[in-house]
Design an enzyme around this catalytic site. Structure first.
Site, short mmCIF file in Angstrom:
data_model
loop_
_atom_site.label_atom_id
_atom_site.label_comp_id
_atom_site.label_asym_id
_atom_site.label_seq_id
_atom_site.Cartn_x
_atom_site.Cartn_y
_atom_site.Cartn_z
CG HIS A 182 -2.08 -0.98 1.06
ND1 HIS A 182 -3.21 -0.69 0.33
CD2 HIS A 182 -2.24 -2.25 1.51
CE1 HIS A 182 -4.03 -1.74 0.35
NE2 HIS A 182 -3.46 -2.70 1.07
CG ASP A 186 -0.51 5.29 0.33
OD1 ASP A 186 -1.62 4.97 -0.14
OD2 ASP A 186 -0.22 5.17 1.54
CD GLU A 212 -8.83 2.35 -7.47
OE1 GLU A 212 -9.35 1.34 -8.00
OE2 GLU A 212 -8.83 2.55 -6.25
#
Length: 294
Positions: A182, A186, A212
Site C-alpha cells: 500500500h 500511495d 484511485e
C-alpha cells in the site's frame, strides 16, 4: 492559488500562529506604556516602526511560499502598517507627556481590529483549505464537490460558459497494492495527482472521488478542448516512472478517462454519472484511453 502539500499548509498556519503570538506580546507592551507611562521602545517611534516589531520582521521575511503568494497577505501588511501609524501617535503623546484623546485611541483600536480581522481571515482560509484537502494526495476531497459544481453550473446557465468534467480511474490499481504494498500504491496516487496538476490550470480542480478515482472540473473548457486535455493527461499518466521509497522497482500505470460537459439542463449528479459511464466505457474498450459522452 497554486496547490500545496498538507505539510506546507500546516507549516504556514504554524508560522502565522507564531506571528500572531508575537503581535499580541507587542500589544501587551503597548498597553503597559499607555497605562503606566513607561518609556516607549525607540523602534516603535520610527516612521517605519511596522518593519521593526517582531510581527513586522516576520512579515518582511516570511519563509512559507503559501503565505507570501496568498492575496490576503498584502492586505494584512497594509493593515499592520496603518495600525503602527496610529500606535506611533499614541506613543509619541506619552513620550511628550501629553494627554491621549479618546478619538485618537479609537482610531488606533479601529486599525488594530482591522488588522486582527485580516489575520483571522487569512488563518481561516488556510484552515478551510486543509479541511477540504485529501491528506494523502493534496487533491480536493469530496466534501465541497457538489457545492462547487453547482456554482459552476449556475455560471454556465447565466453566461453560457462551458465547463468540462473528466472522471479518471487508474487501471489495475489493486494489482499495484497487492504486488508492491500500500505504500507503493500511495506513491502512485501522489505522483499521479502531481502529474495532473502540472497539466491543469490553477483554477481547474482535482477531486479525489474514490480510492484511485479522480474527478476533474475544468471551467471555461469546450468539449474539443476537454478531449484534448484528457488525451494529454492519459499520455502523461502512462509516461510516469514511479519508484517507491526504499525499493528498486519502477512502477508504471495507466488510466481510463471519461469526459462530459457540466450540462445546465440536467442535475450535477447526472453529469457526474455521465463522466463515470464514459470512464467505464474506456475500461471496456481496453483501458488507457479517453471516451467522451456529451
Amino acid at each position: 492559488m497554486p496547490s500545496f502539500t498538507m505539510q506546507e499548509l500546516q507549516s504556514a498556519i504554524a508560522e502565522l500562529d507564531q506571528a500572531i503570538f508575537s503581535h499580541e506580546q507587542w500589544y501587551k507592551s503597548l498597553l503597559r506604556i499607555l497605562i503606566s507611562r513607561v518609556p516607549a521602545e525607540p523602534a516603535d517611534l520610527r516612521p517605519d516602526a511596522h518593519q521593526h516589531c517582531r510581527f513586522g520582521q516576520w512579515y518582511e521575511n516570511v519563509s512559507t511560499a503559501l503565505l507570501r503568494e496568498h492575496p490576503a497577505f498584502v492586505s494584512l501588511g497594509d493593515a499592520h502598517e496603518k495600525m503602527h501609524v496610529y500606535a506611533r501617535t499614541l506613543l509619541q503623546l506619552v513620550s511628550d507627556n501629553k494627554p491621549v484623546a479618546t478619538s485618537q485611541l479609537d482610531q488606533f483600536e479601529n486599525a488594530l481590529d482591522k488588522m486582527r480581522l485580516e489575520i483571522q481571515s487569512l488563518r481561516h482560509e488556510l484552515s478551510e483549505i486543509i479541511q477540504s484537502q485529501d491528506p494523502l494526495t493534496g487533491a480536493q476531497n469530496r466534501a465541497g464537490l457538489l457545492p462547487w459544481l453547482r456554482e459552476q453550473q449556475a455560471l454556465s446557465q447565466r453566461r453560457g460558459q462551458h465547463c468540462a468534467l473528466t472522471m479518471l480511474d487508474l487501471d489495475h490499481f489493486k494489482q499495484v497494492n497487492d504486488e508492491h504494498g500500500h505504500l507503493a500504491g500511495d506513491k502512485v496516487l501522489i505522483s499521479t495527482v502531481q502529474c495532473l496538476q502540472a497539466i491543469l490550470r490553477p483554477y481547474d480542480r482535482i477531486y479525489r472521488y474514490g480510492g484511485e478515482e479522480f474527478l476533474l472540473c475544468m471551467p471555461g473548457t469546450t468539449p474539443e478542448e476537454a478531449r484534448e486535455v484528457a488525451e494529454r493527461m492519459c499520455h502523461a499518466v502512462a509516461a510516469q516512472r514511479i519508484q517507491p521509497d526504499g525499493t528498486d522497482h519502477i512502477l508504471r500505470v495507466t488510466a481510463s478517462l471519461g469526459v462530459t460537459m457540466l450540462d445546465p439542463s440536467r442535475s450535477v449528479e447526472d453529469s457526474i454519472e455521465s463522466a463515470d459511464r464514459a470512464m467505464y466505457e474506456a475500461k471496456k474498450l481496453g483501458r488507457n484511453r479517453v471516451v467522451t459522452e456529451y
